[in-house]
Design an enzyme around this catalytic site. Structure first.
Site, PDB file in Angstrom:
ATOM      1  N   ASP A  56       0.716  -0.903  -0.477  1.00 40.33           N
ATOM      2  CA  ASP A  56      -0.107  -0.258   0.271  1.00 40.33           C
ATOM      3  C   ASP A  56       1.027   1.006   0.174  1.00 40.33           C
ATOM      4  OD1 ASP A  56      -2.752   1.052   0.179  1.00 40.33           O
ATOM      5  OD2 ASP A  56      -1.575   1.799   2.042  1.00 40.33           O
TER       6      ASP A  56
ATOM      7  N   GLU B 189      14.117 -15.592  -0.036  1.00 40.85           N
ATOM      8  CA  GLU B 189      14.755 -16.924   0.623  1.00 40.85           C
ATOM      9  C   GLU B 189      13.858 -18.211   0.197  1.00 40.85           C
ATOM     10  OE1 GLU B 189      15.914 -15.742   4.531  1.00 40.85           O
ATOM     11  OE2 GLU B 189      17.029 -13.934   4.196  1.00 40.85           O
TER      12      GLU B 189
END
Length: 575
Positions: free
Chosen positions: A231, A283
């Protein structure tokens, strides 16, 4: 048939072509994905309290899989006082009880996985709720404390600090500063809130804020989400010294105040945040993504999607281009050119939870409602039939473009905005902060109609919905449209299936110059010509097999006003 032969045959049928984008061969599911935005409180209410919930989303996921979308983006469902429909978060790692529990979220994730749907969740890192534990601790602590340094507190200006620290304005109207009462009971510092006063901005100059949001990212990645829509991704870092700004509150350009100079948006240091986040997502594998809600101009938008930052950014210039063929061509060309330069896909969008639905916006021949203002009973009303016809044409045009596409819940039904909303039911803070001068965004957030014969049109069988469903929604209910071959819903189904089969999301784009006039716009994606007619008169179509039309083919080989067609120009093996 060779590739050169296909190009030659395509040009012979479509006329002169201007290539601006080659087919995309880079890896990544998101580069061509269709992602469906779910606004949880308005999707489906299974517990009967009048507000949509996580269980209702789980119940509706098979319908989205049947629509043939790739992923679902969930607007905020976190713990929140709901002053701004969940964009005021009090706990980023829990589900608000009005939506259910973390257990309900896990059940929903399992169902999404079963159906082959990815889930993206909203992240709100610019601000939180004033009920968040960190902000409550800041209120209880003195000026200069570590607790206050999590947010942007400043001494006031003028005699005894009675004036705000600067002249910044809130997006929702009024000053962007609110003064607090200190622990000693006396007027104290002011805190910054670019949005509602219940939404204090975090201080992203503080490493502790970085650490907290990295924890939040890992929490949801560990639960299996495929990424985050971020956002107001352009607003986290503010210019040093918080200099005055005489331009628009939203940072848009105005006379004398170009948007790139707005001190509360687009600061260079913001990109280090997203580089760190990208490393975290990587990751978890190459299929987790970040999408920026960054309301900036196209040249700067590319800064958010460089190879080591975000994967996508919403294309607001396209959303705001409307049905102006010159503006559409310019925005599409600039988008693909700018984003190709950094190896990123474009995203296309026509509606979301912050703007009047395009089935209503396109129902005006002149100027329609201003962004964020909504449509009320006293306003000029859109032509419903015209709006839905143009919306179908615009959607078919957009879904022919290469790149990713975002759909807002209910647009596949051709839903217009809700207009007759009693003032006492309006919840958008814009309405309250402007004394009703701006209606806000409630109209595009009205609950979905699922079944014409059920109470509340199948949204929920218990209490009245949090916003009223218009009577006109009965004929637009999902079950009615599912049984009607020519419906808006079935057009979307056919379009998304054809888009996938033809590989248009990974395709190329060349302007078909013969069909790019002041009232029509055509492009070729692979061997498919996408042509939209916005003239008042029918347009004779070129030769080719009709794959899809946005309206009933009553006009034969002529494309009616406000209609889009997909034409297959060439058949044959291109290997």
């Amino acid at each position: 048939m060779s590739v050169d032969s296909v190009i030659s045959a395509t040009a012979a049928l479509a006329g002169p072509l201007t290539l601006i984008h080659d087919a995309d061969k880079a890896p990544g599911w998101w580069r061509s994905a269709v992602i469906y935005q779910v606004y949880p409180r308005s999707f489906r209410d299974l517990n009967g309290d009048g507000i949509g919930d996580i269980a209702g989303i789980t119940e509706g996921l098979p319908h989205l899989a049947d629509l043939d979308v790739d992923a679902v983006w969930l607007s905020p469902f976190y713990r929140s006082p709901q002053r701004d429909a969940g964009y005021d978060v009090s706990d980023y790692c829990d589900v608000d009880p009005i939506f259910g529990t973390l257990g309900d979220f896990d059940i929903m994730m399992a169902e999404a996985n079963r159906l082959g749907l990815r889930v993206i969740v909203d992240l709100v890192p610019n601000h939180c709720s004033d009920q968040h534990a960190a902000f409550q601790a800041a209120l209880a602590a003195p000026a200069g404390s570590p607790e206050r340094d999590m947010f942007i507190f400043r001494d006031g200006s003028g005699p005894e600090g009675h004036e705000p620290p600067n002249n910044w304005q809130s997006h929702f109207g009024g000053p962007a500063w609110t003064r607090v009462i200190g622990p000693d009971g006396q007027p104290d510092q002011w805190y910054l809130h670019l949005f509602d006063s219940s939404q204090p901005d975090f201080n992203w100059d503080n490493p502790a804020v970085h650490a907290e949001f990295e924890r939040v990212l890992r929490f949801w990645l560990d639960r299996g989400v495929s990424g985050f829509r971020v956002d107001v991704a352009h607003a986290l870092v503010k210019a040093p010294g918080l200099p005055a700004w005489g331009g628009r509150a939203d940072g848009g350009s105005s006379d004398g105040f170009p948007g790139h100079e707005a001190p509360m948006f687009g600061q260079p240091a913001i990109h280090d945040i997203y580089r760190a986040w990208r490393l975290i997502l990587d990751e978890y594998g190459p299929d987790r993504i970040l999408c920026a809600e960054a309301s900036v101009d196209l040249p700067r938008l590319a800064h958010w999607v460089r190879p080591d930052e975000m994967h996508q950014a919403f294309n607001f210039p396209y959303l705001h281009a409307g049905l102006d063929v010159y503006r559409l061509r310019s925005v599409i060309t600039d988008s693909l050119t700018v984003l190709d330069a950094v190896g990123a896909p474009s995203t296309w969008v026509l509606s979301n939870h912050d703007v009047v639905r395009h089935a209503s916006r396109f129902g005006y021949n002149g100027s329609g409602p201003r962004d964020g203002d909504g449509i009320g009973p006293a306003d000029q009303q859109p032509d419903t039939e015209l709006g839905r016809r143009r919306a179908a044409a615009a959607s078919l045009f957009m879904l022919g473009l290469p790149g990713a596409a975002y759909l807002y819940q209910g647009e596949e039904l051709g839903l217009p905005d809700g207009i007759d909303i009693p003032e006492g039911m309006r919840q958008d803070p814009t309405f309250a902060r402007t004394g009703g001068e701006r209606l806000g965004r409630d109209g595009c957030r009205v609950p979905l109609p699922w079944s014409a014969a059920e109470p509340h049109l199948g949204f929920g069988s218990g209490q009245q919905p949090w916003l009223p469903l218009p009577a006109s929604f009965k004929e637009l209910a999902r079950d009615v449209q599912a049984a009607t071959p020519s419906s808006h819903l079935n057009l979307y189904r056919r379009t998304l299936a054809a888009r996938r089969e033809l590989g248009l999301g990974r395709g190329s784009l060349a302007w078909a110059e013969e069909w790019c006039t002041g009232s029509s716009l055509g492009f070729v994606n692979g061997t498919t010509l996408v042509l939209m007619n916005l003239n008042h008169e029918p347009l004779e179509m070129p030769a080719g097999d009709v794959l899809l039309r946005s309206a009933d083919p009553e006009s034969g080989h002529f494309l009616a006003s406000g209609e889009t067609v997909w034409l297959q120009l060439v058949r044959g093996d291109t290997e």
